[in-house]
Design an enzyme around this catalytic site. Structure first.
Site, PDB file in Angstrom:
ATOM      1  N   GLY A 187       0.820  -1.197   0.000  1.00 15.04           N
ATOM      2  CA  GLY A 187       0.000   0.000   0.000  1.00 15.04           C
ATOM      3  C   GLY A 187       0.860   1.255   0.000  1.00 15.04           C
ATOM      4  O   GLY A 187       2.033   1.220  -0.385  1.00 15.04           O
ATOM      5  N   CYS A 188       0.292   2.357   0.426  1.00 17.92           N
ATOM      6  CA  CYS A 188       0.982   3.652   0.417  1.00 17.92           C
ATOM      7  C   CYS A 188       2.366   3.532   1.043  1.00 17.92           C
ATOM      8  O   CYS A 188       2.501   3.170   2.216  1.00 17.92           O
ATOM      9  CB  CYS A 188       0.154   4.689   1.167  1.00 17.92           C
ATOM     10  SG  CYS A 188       0.967   6.300   1.308  1.00 17.92           S
ATOM     11  N   PHE A 189       3.393   3.836   0.286  1.00 15.37           N
ATOM     12  CA  PHE A 189       4.747   3.546   0.753  1.00 15.37           C
ATOM     13  C   PHE A 189       5.229   4.444   1.877  1.00 15.37           C
ATOM     14  O   PHE A 189       6.188   4.117   2.564  1.00 15.37           O
ATOM     15  CB  PHE A 189       5.758   3.496  -0.388  1.00 15.37           C
ATOM     16  CG  PHE A 189       5.814   4.668  -1.347  1.00 15.37           C
ATOM     17  CD1 PHE A 189       5.291   5.912  -1.062  1.00 15.37           C
ATOM     18  CD2 PHE A 189       6.433   4.487  -2.587  1.00 15.37           C
ATOM     19  CE1 PHE A 189       5.381   6.969  -1.964  1.00 15.37           C
ATOM     20  CE2 PHE A 189       6.540   5.534  -3.502  1.00 15.37           C
ATOM     21  CZ  PHE A 189       6.008   6.780  -3.180  1.00 15.37           C
ATOM     22  N   TRP A 190       4.561   5.553   2.121  1.00 14.03           N
ATOM     23  CA  TRP A 190       4.958   6.392   3.242  1.00 14.03           C
ATOM     24  C   TRP A 190       4.875   5.631   4.561  1.00 14.03           C
ATOM     25  O   TRP A 190       5.808   5.619   5.352  1.00 14.03           O
ATOM     26  CB  TRP A 190       4.067   7.632   3.330  1.00 14.03           C
ATOM     27  CG  TRP A 190       4.173   8.570   2.176  1.00 14.03           C
ATOM     28  CD1 TRP A 190       5.173   8.652   1.250  1.00 14.03           C
ATOM     29  CD2 TRP A 190       3.214   9.578   1.827  1.00 14.03           C
ATOM     30  NE1 TRP A 190       4.908   9.653   0.353  1.00 14.03           N
ATOM     31  CE2 TRP A 190       3.718  10.243   0.670  1.00 14.03           C
ATOM     32  CE3 TRP A 190       2.005  10.002   2.363  1.00 14.03           C
ATOM     33  CZ2 TRP A 190       3.033  11.292   0.068  1.00 14.03           C
ATOM     34  CZ3 TRP A 190       1.318  11.049   1.763  1.00 14.03           C
ATOM     35  CH2 TRP A 190       1.840  11.688   0.624  1.00 14.03           C
TER      36      TRP A 190
END
Length: 202
Positions: A42-45
């Site tokens: 998912g969102c890599f942050w």
């Protein structure tokens, strides 16, 4: 931050014209035994933030976010967010196998996100948010498939949708994405990124 609808979540993320680092990044002074692990969750942050927090001082030598799994050369964040590049938002970890094993990194992977939702994490949807393990050699492939099989049976009751596939060409994400949540503590975090309390895999 409360979860936003996926459309607005994607719009709220900053775009930049900053130049990306070169593919595979620059030369680093890693120990001779250093190994590489590449995953998408998912969102890599949030993925980067959780791995750094969990493994800092415990074998994690470096971590960077980027794009992998597609067939578009030199993708930008904007193009990956379109879902048309084939790339996933991903994390690449450089680790010391004498301090943390590849198996441990993957068991954490299955605890820190939802691997049962194909092409989706929380409000973020599209192939760029898929769950995937990108193995770098035959040993990693064997371990990844074993951990996936055990997690699927013991933790997720046969619902895992994670891909286990060979690692293709990696592209570093733009500079402003690296360590994003360290630099922006109030930034967007996917609500599916939290540590699940599972018993050890047998």
């Amino acid at each position: 931050m409360a979860a936003m609808p996926s459309f607005f979540a994607r719009l709220a993320r900053p775009f930049s014209t900053s130049m990306r680092l070169a593919p595979e990044g620059g030369a680093q002074n890693y120990p001779a035994n250093a190994q590489k692990a590449t995953i998408a969750a998912g969102c890599f942050w949030g993925v980067e933030h959780m791995y750094r927090k969990q493994f800092a001082g415990q074998g994690l030598l470096d971590a960077k976010v980027g794009y992998i799994g597609g067939d578009t050369k030199n993708p930008s964040y904007r193009s990956v967010c379109s879902g048309r590049t084939g790339h996933a938002e991903a994390l690449q970890v450089i680790f010391d196998p004498d301090k943390v094993s590849y198996r441990q990194l993957l068991e954490f992977f299955y605890k820190m996100h939802d691997p049962t939702t194909a092409d989706r994490q929380g409000p973020d949807w599209g192939s760029q948010y898929r769950s995937a393990i990108f193995f770098h050699d035959a040993e990693q492939e064997t371990i990844a498939k074993d951990v996936t099989e055990k997690a699927n049976k013991q933790w997720y009751k046969g619902k895992i949708a994670t891909e286990v596939i060979p690692a293709g060409e990696w592209y570093d994400a733009e500079t402003y994405h690296q360590l994003y949540l360290d630099k922006n503590p109030g930034g967007y975090e996917c609500p599916s990124h939290f540590l699940r309390k599972f018993p050890p895999l047998e």
